[in-house]
Design a protein around this motif. Structure first.
Motif, PDB file in Angstrom:
ATOM      1  N   PHE A 140       0.816  -1.210   0.000  1.00 49.95           N
ATOM      2  CA  PHE A 140       0.000   0.000   0.000  1.00 49.95           C
ATOM      3  C   PHE A 140       0.854   1.268   0.000  1.00 49.95           C
ATOM      4  N   ALA A 141       2.097   1.119  -0.474  1.00 51.20           N
ATOM      5  CA  ALA A 141       2.904   2.289  -0.807  1.00 51.20           C
ATOM      6  C   ALA A 141       2.409   2.862  -2.130  1.00 51.20           C
ATOM      7  N   LEU A 142       2.775   4.090  -2.411  1.00 48.82           N
ATOM      8  CA  LEU A 142       2.366   4.711  -3.678  1.00 48.82           C
ATOM      9  C   LEU A 142       3.194   4.197  -4.843  1.00 48.82           C
ATOM     10  N   LYS A 143       4.382   3.660  -4.531  1.00 49.89           N
ATOM     11  CA  LYS A 143       5.278   3.092  -5.545  1.00 49.89           C
ATOM     12  C   LYS A 143       6.335   2.293  -4.794  1.00 49.89           C
ATOM     13  N   TRP A 144       7.161   1.556  -5.542  1.00 57.79           N
ATOM     14  CA  TRP A 144       8.285   0.873  -4.901  1.00 57.79           C
ATOM     15  C   TRP A 144       9.353   1.897  -4.503  1.00 57.79           C
ATOM     16  N   TYR A 145       9.910   1.725  -3.321  1.00 60.36           N
ATOM     17  CA  TYR A 145      11.084   2.481  -2.902  1.00 60.36           C
ATOM     18  C   TYR A 145      11.726   1.774  -1.730  1.00 60.36           C
ATOM     19  N   SER A 146      13.012   1.987  -1.557  1.00 60.30           N
ATOM     20  CA  SER A 146      13.686   1.638  -0.304  1.00 60.30           C
ATOM     21  C   SER A 146      14.436   2.892   0.132  1.00 60.30           C
ATOM     22  N   TYR A 147      15.137   2.804   1.247  1.00 59.76           N
ATOM     23  CA  TYR A 147      15.846   3.980   1.758  1.00 59.76           C
ATOM     24  C   TYR A 147      17.260   4.099   1.198  1.00 59.76           C
ATOM     25  N   ASP A 148      17.657   3.109   0.395  1.00 57.60           N
ATOM     26  CA  ASP A 148      18.981   3.179  -0.242  1.00 57.60           C
ATOM     27  C   ASP A 148      19.023   2.202  -1.406  1.00 57.60           C
ATOM     28  N   GLU A 149      18.817   2.710  -2.606  1.00 55.95           N
ATOM     29  CA  GLU A 149      18.853   1.878  -3.814  1.00 55.95           C
ATOM     30  C   GLU A 149      20.179   2.015  -4.564  1.00 55.95           C
ATOM     31  N   THR A 150      21.212   2.534  -3.898  1.00 55.14           N
ATOM     32  CA  THR A 150      22.523   2.668  -4.518  1.00 55.14           C
ATOM     33  C   THR A 150      23.271   1.345  -4.433  1.00 55.14           C
ATOM     34  N   GLU A 151      23.600   0.769  -5.564  1.00 58.86           N
ATOM     35  CA  GLU A 151      24.250  -0.530  -5.628  1.00 58.86           C
ATOM     36  C   GLU A 151      25.521  -0.568  -4.785  1.00 58.86           C
ATOM     37  N   ALA A 152      25.638  -1.622  -3.973  1.00 56.41           N
ATOM     38  CA  ALA A 152      26.840  -1.894  -3.172  1.00 56.41           C
ATOM     39  C   ALA A 152      27.182  -0.770  -2.196  1.00 56.41           C
ATOM     40  N   ASP A 153      26.193  -0.041  -1.741  1.00 51.79           N
ATOM     41  CA  ASP A 153      26.437   1.028  -0.761  1.00 51.79           C
ATOM     42  C   ASP A 153      26.439   0.420   0.639  1.00 51.79           C
ATOM     43  N   PHE A 154      27.440  -0.354   0.942  1.00 54.44           N
ATOM     44  CA  PHE A 154      27.502  -1.072   2.211  1.00 54.44           C
ATOM     45  C   PHE A 154      27.629  -0.143   3.405  1.00 54.44           C
ATOM     46  N   ASP A 155      28.157   1.038   3.196  1.00 51.82           N
ATOM     47  CA  ASP A 155      28.245   2.030   4.273  1.00 51.82           C
ATOM     48  C   ASP A 155      26.975   2.864   4.389  1.00 51.82           C
ATOM     49  N   LEU A 156      26.028   2.638   3.475  1.00 54.42           N
ATOM     50  CA  LEU A 156      24.729   3.326   3.470  1.00 54.42           C
ATOM     51  C   LEU A 156      24.888   4.843   3.473  1.00 54.42           C
ATOM     52  N   LYS A 157      25.822   5.310   2.685  1.00 53.33           N
ATOM     53  CA  LYS A 157      26.061   6.752   2.597  1.00 53.33           C
ATOM     54  C   LYS A 157      24.884   7.485   1.961  1.00 53.33           C
ATOM     55  N   ASN A 158      24.090   6.751   1.175  1.00 53.80           N
ATOM     56  CA  ASN A 158      22.953   7.367   0.490  1.00 53.80           C
ATOM     57  C   ASN A 158      21.617   7.041   1.152  1.00 53.80           C
ATOM     58  N   PHE A 159      21.661   6.541   2.375  1.00 56.00           N
ATOM     59  CA  PHE A 159      20.441   6.230   3.103  1.00 56.00           C
ATOM     60  C   PHE A 159      19.632   7.505   3.345  1.00 56.00           C
ATOM     61  N   SER A 160      18.321   7.425   3.094  1.00 57.38           N
ATOM     62  CA  SER A 160      17.459   8.598   3.296  1.00 57.38           C
ATOM     63  C   SER A 160      16.012   8.159   3.511  1.00 57.38           C
ATOM     64  N   ILE A 161      15.340   8.801   4.463  1.00 57.33           N
ATOM     65  CA  ILE A 161      13.907   8.557   4.685  1.00 57.33           C
ATOM     66  C   ILE A 161      13.069   9.707   4.124  1.00 57.33           C
ATOM     67  N   ASP A 162      13.627  10.459   3.179  1.00 59.77           N
ATOM     68  CA  ASP A 162      12.920  11.625   2.638  1.00 59.77           C
ATOM     69  C   ASP A 162      11.552  11.261   2.090  1.00 59.77           C
ATOM     70  N   ASN A 163      11.412  10.081   1.473  1.00 62.38           N
ATOM     71  CA  ASN A 163      10.106   9.667   0.951  1.00 62.38           C
ATOM     72  C   ASN A 163       9.067   9.646   2.070  1.00 62.38           C
ATOM     73  N   ASP A 164       9.433   9.098   3.231  1.00 61.38           N
ATOM     74  CA  ASP A 164       8.487   8.950   4.334  1.00 61.38           C
ATOM     75  C   ASP A 164       8.096  10.284   4.956  1.00 61.38           C
TER      76      ASP A 164
END
Length: 504
Positions: A140-164
């Motif tokens: 029941f999301a408006l579309k698919w998303y996760s908080y980090d779709e950057t390939e191999a970002d093991f340090d999660l430098k691009n993590f963001s909850i901006d969508n939420d």
């Protein structure tokens, strides 16, 4: 200062007093709401509410109460066994979703407030105190998303909850204004796609006539296999993903107090999903706990959607998992595993995490099915019971095409809302049962089994009872030294709140 549930909620604020108003009928578009003490204004009085297809949440006169000291088990329908309390009730609620928020914000601010009061207010509403929210996109999301779709970002430098921040967070914050002590737990439907073997958010193609998810034949998954990449660097990154989520939400003054590693970990779905085996979860759970425990966040197993207790056995047989799990979330066919879970793992809390969602009909018939689900979970040790969709628009379909029921329907075109039968079934339970109540068995010598009973922390007893017959039914309940005689309307749900001085 480390945020705890106690000092976190203390910072949120206090509830604004809400004036009494006429009750809201099912299908009505009025913004008036019904105080729980609509007829009885004295806390010493017995409160009795009844709902039928034609009249919902009607306040009734006090039932007949007489002495029961000389009666035999043949003289009453059931005995509320106050001396045999069972599980402590943590609470009741439902799930936040993006589509629910989208529907709610179609209303003006006054009606939005009325809807939220009907769900969360302890005086005029369903008194929800414990709810669920997704980690990333669900169906029941408006579309698919996760908080980090950057390939191999093991340090999660691009993590963001901006969508939420546009949807789920304002939805939860609006509920907190009504219920500052609202408890929230969370689980993902899918990890970021780069952490999955099939590199896609879904596991199966969508069904004909619904939204195409773009899954290719080589990406199709199946139950009984792990589709998370079970390498240490992926497992650690995903546990860190959970931690960053909890920390980011706390910055928004939303305290996630518990998490589960995967929604329906056996189900390959056309919407966000990910299959795990018990062996795969046993690799992840201890690593997840390493990130959650310092934050004071409970790790629970779930959600279990198969009636196979052996899936839990395989996880609990591993000391590293068993040592950190606080409970198990159960939904759908998982209900068939409840008796074994209750018997084999008394140390685990059992939560009913998602009521079966129907097909969007929102009818009285399905409300009866919902009542039977509630009885099944609570009679088998559940301390939490949760509905699924709190709010949907008149378009009852998920983003991936599945029609489902909801407690409240919002007509986004006409800017009105209506309450569905299952709202009242839930309110009959959650409106009178306080967090911290004890579930009380109600034995019957005559085979009557259509009731639930609870002993509240203040000593009052809540009885929730259905008359499924098409005619008036007299039911007699032994409560302490008293006999409570109720004349139940045909085809009705009833809630009684009986203060301690009335039965002791």
């Amino acid at each position: 200062m480390q945020i705890t549930r106690r000092n976190f909620f203390a910072t949120v604020g206090t509830v604004t007093a809400i004036a009494s108003a006429p009750r809201l009928m099912a299908g009505s578009t009025s913004t008036s709401v019904a105080p729980i003490n609509a007829k009885n204004t004295d806390d010493k009085d017995i409160k009795w509410f009844s709902s039928t297809q034609r009249a919902n949440w009607t306040s009734l006169a006090t039932p007949k109460i007489t002495d029961a000291s000389q009666l035999t088990p043949f003289d009453y329908n059931f005995d509320i066994q106050l001396d045999k309390p069972k599980q402590t009730i943590e609470g009741f609620g439902a799930a936040f979703s993006e589509k629910g928020w989208e529907a709610l914000t179609a209303l003006d601010s006054k009606k939005q407030s009325a809807v939220l009061q009907l769900l969360f207010d302890a005086h005029v509403g369903a008194n929800f105190n414990l709810c669920r929210t997704p980690i990333g996109a669900n169906d029941f999301a408006l579309k698919w998303y996760s908080y980090d779709e950057t390939e191999a970002d093991f340090d999660l430098k691009n993590f963001s909850i901006d969508n939420d921040k546009k949807t789920l967070i304002p939805f939860i914050q609006a509920a907190q204004k009504i219920r500052p002590d609202l408890a929230i737990w969370a689980s993902p439907w899918s990890p970021p796609t780069w952490m999955k073997k099939n590199k896609h958010y879904a596991m199966t193609p969508n069904w004909p006539g619904s939204v195409v998810n773009g899954l290719q034949p080589h990406q199709v998954g199946e139950e009984g296999k792990d589709y998370f990449i079970l390498e240490t660097k992926y497992l650690k990154a995903y546990a860190k993903y959970f931690r960053k989520y909890v920390e980011a939400y706390r910055k928004q003054f939303i305290n996630i107090f518990a998490v589960m590693p995967q929604n329906e970990f056996n189900s390959a779905q056309p919407f966000p999903s990910c299959c795990w085996t018990p062996e795969g979860l046993n690799q992840f759970i201890p690593i997840l706990a390493e990130e959650m425990t310092p934050l004071g966040v409970d790790v629970m197993l779930g959600t279990l959607e198969r009636g196979n207790a052996a899936l839990v056995d395989k996880i609990m047989s591993k000391p590293a998992s068993a040592a950190v799990l606080k409970g198990v979330g159960v939904q759908w066919a998982g209900k068939h595993a409840l008796p074994l879970l209750k018997n084999n793992y008394p140390q685990l809390k059992i939560w009913g995490t998602e009521q079966e969602c129907g097909a969007g009909t929102n009818d009285w018939h399905y409300a009866k099915y919902a009542w039977n689900l509630i009885k099944t979970f609570l009679n088998n040790g559940a301390s939490v019971y949760q509905y699924w969709n709190m709010i949907l628009s008149t378009d009852v379909h998920s983003t991936w095409g599945w029609p489902q029921n909801s407690l409240i329907t919002i007509d986004t075109k006409n800017k009105t809302f209506s309450l569905n039968p299952e709202y009242y079934v839930m309110r009959h339970l959650s409106g009178l049962v306080q967090p911290g109540a004890k579930f009380i068995p109600a034995s019957s010598f005559t085979g009557y089994e259509n009731q639930l009973a609870f002993l509240n922390p203040d000593g009052s007893v809540a009885i929730i009872i259905q008359n499924e017959m098409a005619e008036e039914l007299t039911v007699k309940a032994k409560l302490g030294s008293k006999l409570v005689e109720m004349k139940l309307a045909p085809d009705s749900y009833n809630s009684l709140l009986i203060p301690k001085q009335a039965y002791s």
